[in-house]
Scaffold this active site. Structure first.
Site, mmCIF file in Angstrom:
data_model
loop_
_atom_site.group_PDB
_atom_site.id
_atom_site.type_symbol
_atom_site.label_atom_id
_atom_site.label_comp_id
_atom_site.label_asym_id
_atom_site.label_seq_id
_atom_site.Cartn_x
_atom_site.Cartn_y
_atom_site.Cartn_z
ATOM 1 N N CYS A 201 18.834 12.800 42.310
ATOM 2 C CA CYS A 201 18.089 12.039 41.307
ATOM 3 C C CYS A 201 18.071 10.558 41.683
ATOM 4 C CB CYS A 201 18.725 12.223 39.943
ATOM 5 S SG CYS A 201 17.832 11.384 38.609
ATOM 6 N N CYS B 91 22.380 6.775 36.319
ATOM 7 C CA CYS B 91 23.170 7.043 35.123
ATOM 8 C C CYS B 91 24.631 7.297 35.526
ATOM 9 C CB CYS B 91 22.615 8.238 34.369
ATOM 10 S SG CYS B 91 20.849 8.096 33.969
ATOM 11 N N CYS C 254 26.476 10.827 35.379
ATOM 12 C CA CYS C 254 25.816 12.019 35.913
ATOM 13 C C CYS C 254 26.215 12.320 37.355
ATOM 14 C CB CYS C 254 24.300 11.851 35.810
ATOM 15 S SG CYS C 254 23.396 13.339 36.290
ATOM 16 N N CYS D 117 16.835 26.485 27.932
ATOM 17 C CA CYS D 117 16.600 25.061 28.192
ATOM 18 C C CYS D 117 16.326 24.879 29.676
ATOM 19 C CB CYS D 117 17.803 24.241 27.758
ATOM 20 S SG CYS D 117 18.237 24.471 26.020
ATOM 21 N N CYS E 157 12.901 25.189 25.627
ATOM 22 C CA CYS E 157 13.032 23.738 25.537
ATOM 23 C C CYS E 157 12.973 23.169 26.949
ATOM 24 C CB CYS E 157 14.347 23.374 24.869
ATOM 25 S SG CYS E 157 14.642 21.587 24.725
ATOM 26 N N CYS F 95 14.725 17.342 20.514
ATOM 27 C CA CYS F 95 16.152 17.578 20.704
ATOM 28 C C CYS F 95 16.707 16.335 21.376
ATOM 29 C CB CYS F 95 16.351 18.820 21.570
ATOM 30 S SG CYS F 95 18.057 19.126 22.077
ATOM 31 N N ARG G 247 24.788 20.763 18.154
ATOM 32 C CA ARG G 247 25.149 21.645 19.269
ATOM 33 C C ARG G 247 26.310 21.059 20.065
ATOM 34 N NH1 ARG G 247 20.366 22.027 22.953
ATOM 35 N NH2 ARG G 247 19.524 22.883 21.028
#
Length: 390
Positions: free
Chosen positions: A65, A69, A72, A109, A142, A202, A272
């Site tokens: 990626c 972040c 992550c 998801c 999702c 979400c 969740r």
């Protein structure tokens, strides 16, 4: 405890607690933990009974990626030894989803690393959604693909997506300390795009990144303002090879207080328990079901979860039941309107301290001990030749 009685009454009426009340929940002592759980459990059962919704992650594209972040393992510069692979084909993703659905999941998801999808990526995911729904007509899908451009949410909705996930993660004040390659406002904008397209939004948070209680309350109040239908609560998994590898700030008791605070602020929303529950809640996972009404089944994006069979046994042993595909997750007023926060509470003091004392004073929990033995990199399922955990 007057504070808890007040919060239960507000939760049953869908009223917003004050910031002072939310902070006071986080500041309760370990001696009061069961009282906090019992109170928040009343709110959870009022809106969701004893049902537990199961969700299953399919990592469509792992690693590499360009975003930075800090939390992550897929970030730019990460040296974590995670699985890295490019886009799964629709058939591969559909097979991966089938394993989770066979294990009892009702929502799949679909997640892909990256800043956000190109139009070609949206086409790929649209084909994947169609492939999954051809085999499982009633499944909820999702998508979680990063920042959305104009029109992309509408295209996903037309392809059959039911929801879109994009977490705020932390407070606006601290967001720049965690990520520099995009902004908090970018994330808010994507949640708005999902809402506008008719997708169920979400959006949640990550706890344990060194934030203050005030930051946790800020992000949860911001989520209430955004009005998502589901709020995933992640607990940081401090992967070696990431900037936050040494951030072991969470105890099981603190995680429980965070979940209780989220339930009080978002009483009628699907809360969740997401990534990190095995690492940080540990043996308190069954007790956490009295606060949250939704969990992920099996593994996560780049880390392994406990066995899917163990998840199902845990739910049954705790006296809960898996939500069926034919059951509506959200309370009637939310399911019918696509959301709705209800009336706002009057912002009065919590009333739990004699003489107008300050909310949020208590003994601190003992520091968390690093449990690197519980962090297991995912080596099975999507992107591998091994059977998935579901």
């Amino acid at each position: 405890m007057d504070l808890l009685n007040t919060l239960v009454d507000k939760g049953l009426r869908r009223e917003t607690p004050t910031r002072e009340e939310a902070l006071a929940v986080l500041a309760t002592s370990d001696d009061d933990l069961l009282d906090v759980v019992a109170a928040a459990g009343k709110v959870r059962r009022h809106w969701f009974g004893r049902r537990v919704k199961l969700n299953y992650l399919v990592n469509l594209k792992s690693g590499l990626c360009p975003e930075d972040c800090s939390y992550c393992s897929q970030r730019l510069g990460s040296t974590a030894g995670i699985l890295k692979y490019t886009w799964l084909k629709p058939g591969q993703a559909s097979e991966a989803a089938a394993a989770g659905l066979a294990g009892g999941a009702k929502r799949v998801c679909l997640v892909a690393s990256g800043r956000g999808p190109t139009d070609r990526d949206v086409d790929r995911v649209s084909d994947t959604i169609k492939a999954i729904k051809e085999r499982h007509e009633d499944v909820e899908v999702c998508a979680c693909l990063g920042l959305l451009s104009d029109g992309q949410a509408e295209r996903l909705r037309a392809a059959g997506a039911d929801a879109y996930n994009h977490n705020l993660n932390t407070s606006e004040a601290t967001y720049g300390d965690i990520t520099t390659t995009h902004t908090y406002a970018d994330r808010v904008d994507t949640v708005h795009k999902a809402h506008a397209a008719g997708l169920s939004a979400c959006s949640g948070l990550i706890a344990g990144m060194g934030e203050r209680d005030e930051d946790l309350v800020d992000v949860v109040f911001a989520l209430r303002e955004l009005d998502p239908d589901s709020v995933p609560v992640n607990f940081l998994i401090p992967f070696e090879g990431t900037p936050l590898a040494k951030e072991w700030n969470l105890t099981p008791q603190r995680c429980m207080r965070i979940l209780a605070m989220v339930r009080f602020v978002c009483p009628d929303v699907e809360v969740r328990i997401a990534g990190g529950r095995e690492v940080h809640l540990r043996s308190l996972q069954p007790l956490a079901l009295h606060l949250a009404n939704s969990i992920f089944l099996g593994d996560y994006l780049t880390s392994e979860g406990q066995a899917g069979k163990a998840d199902l046994e845990m739910i049954a042993d705790a006296g809960f039941e898996v939500e069926g595909a034919d059951e509506v997750t959200l309370p009637e007023h939310r399911a019918a309107t696509g959301g709705g926060r209800g009336s706002d509470a009057e912002r009065a003091g919590c009333g739990s301290h004699a003489g107008g004392g300050v909310c949020g004073t208590s003994e601190a929990s003992a520091p968390a001990e690093p449990r690197t033995d519980l962090v297991a990199v995912r080596r099975r399922g999507a992107g591998t030749d091994l059977a998935p955990n579901a």
